[in-house]
Design a protein around this motif. Sequence first.
Motif, PDB file in Angstrom:
ATOM      1  N   ALA A   1       0.819  -1.208   0.000  1.00 11.57           N
ATOM      2  CA  ALA A   1       0.000   0.000   0.000  1.00 11.57           C
ATOM      3  C   ALA A   1       0.851   1.253   0.000  1.00 11.57           C
ATOM      4  O   ALA A   1       0.485   2.267  -0.603  1.00 11.57           O
ATOM      5  N   LEU A   2       1.977   1.231   0.690  1.00 13.25           N
ATOM      6  CA  LEU A   2       2.826   2.415   0.821  1.00 13.25           C
ATOM      7  C   LEU A   2       3.894   2.498  -0.253  1.00 13.25           C
ATOM      8  O   LEU A   2       4.611   3.494  -0.342  1.00 13.25           O
ATOM      9  N   GLY A   3       4.086   1.485  -1.092  1.00 12.12           N
ATOM     10  CA  GLY A   3       5.118   1.485  -2.107  1.00 12.12           C
ATOM     11  C   GLY A   3       4.867   2.511  -3.186  1.00 12.12           C
ATOM     12  O   GLY A   3       3.731   2.930  -3.428  1.00 12.12           O
ATOM     13  N   PRO A   4       5.897   2.961  -3.913  1.00 12.33           N
ATOM     14  CA  PRO A   4       5.737   3.994  -4.945  1.00 12.33           C
ATOM     15  C   PRO A   4       4.861   3.524  -6.097  1.00 12.33           C
ATOM     16  O   PRO A   4       4.133   4.318  -6.704  1.00 12.33           O
ATOM     17  N   ASN A   5       4.903   2.290  -6.420  1.00 15.04           N
ATOM     18  CA  ASN A   5       4.086   1.801  -7.528  1.00 15.04           C
ATOM     19  C   ASN A   5       2.597   1.958  -7.210  1.00 15.04           C
ATOM     20  O   ASN A   5       1.777   2.297  -8.075  1.00 15.04           O
ATOM     21  N   SER A   6       2.224   1.703  -5.962  1.00 13.05           N
ATOM     22  CA  SER A   6       0.806   1.878  -5.569  1.00 13.05           C
ATOM     23  C   SER A   6       0.394   3.331  -5.677  1.00 13.05           C
ATOM     24  O   SER A   6      -0.713   3.660  -6.105  1.00 13.05           O
ATOM     25  N   VAL A   7       1.307   4.224  -5.270  1.00 15.44           N
ATOM     26  CA  VAL A   7       1.008   5.662  -5.352  1.00 15.44           C
ATOM     27  C   VAL A   7       0.832   6.074  -6.798  1.00 15.44           C
ATOM     28  O   VAL A   7      -0.080   6.836  -7.154  1.00 15.44           O
ATOM     29  N   LEU A   8       1.687   5.563  -7.687  1.00 15.60           N
ATOM     30  CA  LEU A   8       1.577   5.916  -9.099  1.00 15.60           C
ATOM     31  C   LEU A   8       0.297   5.360  -9.686  1.00 15.60           C
ATOM     32  O   LEU A   8      -0.318   5.982 -10.584  1.00 15.60           O
ATOM     33  N   GLU A   9      -0.129   4.207  -9.229  1.00 14.42           N
ATOM     34  CA  GLU A   9      -1.376   3.606  -9.722  1.00 14.42           C
ATOM     35  C   GLU A   9      -2.568   4.485  -9.386  1.00 14.42           C
ATOM     36  O   GLU A   9      -3.596   4.449 -10.071  1.00 14.42           O
ATOM     37  N   ARG A  10      -2.443   5.313  -8.346  1.00 12.12           N
ATOM     38  CA  ARG A  10      -3.564   6.183  -7.948  1.00 12.12           C
ATOM     39  C   ARG A  10      -3.535   7.492  -8.705  1.00 12.12           C
ATOM     40  O   ARG A  10      -4.289   8.407  -8.418  1.00 12.12           O
ATOM     41  N   GLY A  11      -2.631   7.676  -9.704  1.00 15.93           N
ATOM     42  CA  GLY A  11      -2.643   8.857 -10.542  1.00 15.93           C
ATOM     43  C   GLY A  11      -1.464   9.791 -10.322  1.00 15.93           C
ATOM     44  O   GLY A  11      -1.370  10.811 -10.990  1.00 15.93           O
TER      45      GLY A  11
END
Length: 454
Positions: free
Chosen positions: A400-410
Amino acid sequence: MSAQFSLDNAQKDGNEPIWTVTQLNSRVGRLLEASFSRIWLRGEVSNFTQAASGHWYFSIKDERAAVRAVMFRGRAQAVGFVPRSGERFEFRVTVSLYEPRGDYQVQVDSMRRAGLGDLHEAFLRLKQKLEAEGLFDPERKRTPVQMPQRIGVVTSLAAAALRDVLTALQRRAPHVPVVVYPAPVQGADAPAALVEALQTAGQRAEVDTLLLVRGGGSLEDLWAFNDEALARAIAASPIPVICGVGHETDFTIADFVADLRAPTPTAAAELACRPRADCLQAVDAAFNALTLRQMRLLERASLRLDRARAGLVSPRQRLAQQAERLAALRQRLDQAAARSLERGVGRHATLAARLERCRPQVAQHQRRLTELGLSLQRTLEITLQQRRQKLAALTQMLEALGPNSVLERGYSLTRNAEGKIIKNGLDLKVGETLQIEFGRGSAQTQVLATHGLL
């Protein structure tokens, strides 16, 4: 050289004149005297002879030639010394001819010293040679014994030096025997005879010190002691050699090679041994010290004797004392044996009780071991289940906290040309190329303008 001669008895008929030998020698003599009157001549004296008339006859020579010379009595007495063969001088001479024999010679008017000649040069050459070989080294030389049993003397039986040595030894140490090894000390045969005498003394080995002595004289008189063979014999002698040749100012090769050099024969005798008076004084001092020490030893022995006498008892009394001591020791031994046995019995009982208490309960320990094994297995299963649950929760949080998850959110990541992440827009420059990363894919863009946050 040319001259006009006129003779009363010469033929006048046009033929050449005829000379007699007397006329020729007379004319040649006058020519020599006129041409070489009172000149200085340097050379070495050789074949010197002093006639009964007082005239001196000798030869003057150099390295390649020689000339006969005569010095008449009146002029010879004015010289003040007698020249010796081998010495070099400067002569005031007149060249002449001895007419009866037609011999060319010089008449010496005066002379003066010009050095010691070839003998002195030979002395210096030999000295340099032996010194280079180490024959003069102090480390090689030995110290003569101070109290020799017998002293040897190498010299001529007719030499005054022998009498001086014997007189000095008789006065200084009459108790020391003297052995004389006779040899001539002057002349052509002297060096070989001296070498033989030294070798004889070494072979006999009957003396502790050797004295090589001779009285004073000229360089020629002492020349036997400048012989190379003699120097090597001195160096090879198994007996220490004291050399006393000539006077205090005379030095020979033998002086340099010898173990000890004395200025005179008498001094050599004095250096060979200690005076008898000194020896007697030393003996008296040693005797007095020994007597005093003996008295002290006797006094200490007397004290020990008195103490021993005070502690002396009769044999019967001593046996009674030993019997009493033996009975006491036997009683102590019996008591010690009884106490040792008692201590052994008590210790055995104590160890038996301790052994009984320490005997292991095998069945009880086996049950306890089974229970502990089951408890350990249950604890491991519970702990493993807890760790698995915690790992799943952490994995979910990481995703949840990884950069890939953040990028997936836009969201996106912006980097400059060097690959550094841009956090502040004011750090950008117009026209700079940027790399933008999205959740899926990336894009490249260029900065048109920058704006700061209000």
